[in-house]
Design an enzyme around this catalytic site. Structure first.
Site, mmCIF file in Angstrom:
data_model
loop_
_atom_site.group_PDB
_atom_site.id
_atom_site.type_symbol
_atom_site.label_atom_id
_atom_site.label_comp_id
_atom_site.label_asym_id
_atom_site.label_seq_id
_atom_site.Cartn_x
_atom_site.Cartn_y
_atom_site.Cartn_z
ATOM 1 N N GLY A 163 99.204 33.718 59.871
ATOM 2 C CA GLY A 163 99.165 34.610 61.032
ATOM 3 C C GLY A 163 97.773 35.166 61.284
ATOM 4 O O GLY A 163 97.328 35.267 62.429
ATOM 5 N N LYS B 258 107.593 26.311 67.114
ATOM 6 C CA LYS B 258 107.742 27.019 68.384
ATOM 7 C C LYS B 258 106.461 27.136 69.188
ATOM 8 O O LYS B 258 105.421 27.493 68.657
ATOM 9 C CB LYS B 258 108.246 28.433 68.104
ATOM 10 C CG LYS B 258 109.647 28.491 67.561
ATOM 11 C CD LYS B 258 110.029 29.929 67.369
ATOM 12 C CE LYS B 258 111.458 30.082 66.910
ATOM 13 N NZ LYS B 258 111.694 31.475 66.508
ATOM 14 N N ARG C 6 96.430 31.381 45.884
ATOM 15 C CA ARG C 6 95.880 32.647 46.373
ATOM 16 C C ARG C 6 95.245 33.467 45.258
ATOM 17 O O ARG C 6 94.292 34.211 45.500
ATOM 18 C CB ARG C 6 96.983 33.461 47.053
ATOM 19 C CG ARG C 6 97.320 32.887 48.410
ATOM 20 C CD ARG C 6 98.419 33.660 49.056
ATOM 21 N NE ARG C 6 98.496 33.313 50.468
ATOM 22 C CZ ARG C 6 99.505 33.646 51.257
ATOM 23 N NH1 ARG C 6 100.526 34.333 50.781
ATOM 24 N NH2 ARG C 6 99.502 33.296 52.513
ATOM 25 N N GLY D 81 100.720 28.082 56.398
ATOM 26 C CA GLY D 81 101.406 27.703 55.159
ATOM 27 C C GLY D 81 101.804 26.232 55.104
ATOM 28 O O GLY D 81 101.563 25.544 54.106
#
Ligand code: AMP
Length: 397
Positions: A377, A202, A40, A354
């Site tokens: 996200g 999920k 990053r 990630g």
């Protein structure tokens, strides 16, 4: 996108407040803390270099971890400043505050082309509350503002959203611009076939993105634990696999509405325990009692590979199995390799999240796909078609 970019700004002699995403993993050894993965930080270098090469004063702000509005040395950006200095090859001054007199004094004394990194924005309670007073204090530090933190663009925080609305000009940095360009290409008239690959733990985290992608893709390949919720919903035996029991109806409804676009694993690597060394076997169809699915099987890998190699556009988010355990990483690594191959054949390929990014990096294919997103996200929300507050707040062209 109709927003100002770094190239639209006058930088010479200007105080340029840059929101970067330096939320990096740290390593602690013998009392010193170092940066464990600097992806990053490297991703922000083009924007920082442009500012200092143009004679601007680069004032960098970022969050790191979740210190919950309190000063916590564990989450200090000091090690990041040292690392950035090495990468940039110019002095980086670290200030142990984020706002206040010490910060203003440091900025007053900055030379043109200088770089300052301020302390973790999340040491201040106003950051995640998007407190207007904090946003105003940040805005007062700068002549212009640049957002280059795609990974935080889905959060309306003081350093991402609030501050952008209080400065004269707020622009996209090069990284943010690149992310928006690639992800927009997935949403606006992608070359077909367009294939989505979703995995991870999920279904519930990904309902929105599944719905959005189903309207756009030709095929949606599902892997990881979320596939067992779908398979159970369709009446299959899933043994001890991880299933979201409260999402079965929703999964069934998504599957039925997909009109055949959703592909699910036909075989599985199973084991009696969530353990890398547990004895594994491959089953097609039902998973016996006492066994859990931990990776997609070879027939599924082959079937997914065939669809992916035919695709002109691919987006991938989420592992196909418990890839952290080497014995259950095969499916995820095969997807990484297949994306590299599809890219060589001319497909536009985008990887984010990630775990998928870690997997493709680990497999050595990160440079062989079109774009590796720095957002998890944020990428999912972008693909859902949501407006990201950190981008919306920037100045229109
Ligand atoms: P997510 O954060 O939703 O993308 O989920 C990533 C996590 O899902 C990783 O830590 C994987 O180990 C986990 N995962 C993937 N497949 C499975 C599986 N079959 N059973 C249990 N966990 C899994």
């Amino acid at each position: 996108m109709n927003k100002l970019t770094l190239d639209d700004l006058t930088l010479k002699g200007q105080r340029v407040l840059v929101r970067v995403d330096f939320n990096v993993p740290l390593a602690h050894e013998n009392g010193t803390t170092t940066v464990a993965d600097d992806t990053r930080i490297r991703a922000a270098l083009p924007t920082i270099r442009k500012i200092i090469d143009s004679g601007g004063k680069a004032i960098l702000i970022s969050h790191l971890g979740r210190p919950k509005g309190e000063v916590n040395p564990k989450y200090s950006l000091a090690p990041v400043a040292r690392h950035l200095q090495q990468l940039l090859g110019v002095p980086v001054r670290f200030v142990t505050n984020t706002v206040g007199p010490a910060v203003r004094e440091a900025i007053d004394n900055m030379p043109e082309g200088g770089v300052i990194l301020l302390e973790n924005t999340r040491f201040l309670p106003g950051e995640t509350k998007n407190d207007p007073a904090l946003a105003a204090e940040l805005a007062a530090l700068a002549d212009v503002y640049v957002n280059d933190a795609f990974g935080a663009a889905h959060r309306a925080h003081a350093s991402t959203e609030g501050v952008a609305r209080k400065v004269r000009q707020a622009a996209m940095g090069y990284l943010l611009k690149r992310e928006v360009e690639y992800l927009s290409r997935l949403l606006e008239a992608p070359d077909r076939p367009f294939v989505g690959v979703l995995g991870g733990a999920k279904v519930s985290d990904k309902i929105g993105v599944i719905q959005s992608l189903l309207q756009r893709v030709d095929h949606l390949l599902i892997g990881g634990a979320m596939s067992y919720t779908f398979l159970k919903a369709l009446g299959m035996q899933t043994g001890a696999s991880k299933v979201e029991e409260d999402r079965l109806e929703e999964a069934r409804a998504l599957y039925d509405a997909a009109g055949g676009k959703i592909m699910l694993p036909s075989d599985h690597v199973i084991a009696p325990a969530f353990d890398n060394d547990a004895p594994q076997q491959v089953v097609a169809g039902d998973i016996p009692d006492g066994q859990m699915g931990l990776d997609i099987g070879p027939a599924t890998i082959e079937a997914y590979r065939e669809v992916l190699l035919d695709a002109r556009t691919i987006v991938w988010n989420g592992p196909m199995g418990v890839f952290e355990m080497p014995n259950f990483a095969r499916g995820t690594l095969a997807i990484a390799e297949t994306l590299a191959e599809a890219t060589r054949k001319g497909a536009l390929t985008v990887v984010g999240g990630g775990d998928s990014v870690a997997a493709i990096t680990q497999a050595g294919f990160a440079d062989d796909v079109s774009h590796v997103s720095t957002g998890g996200g944020a990428m999912l929300e972008f693909l859902e078609g949501k407006t990201l507050p950190g981008i919306a707040a920037l100045t229109d062209k």
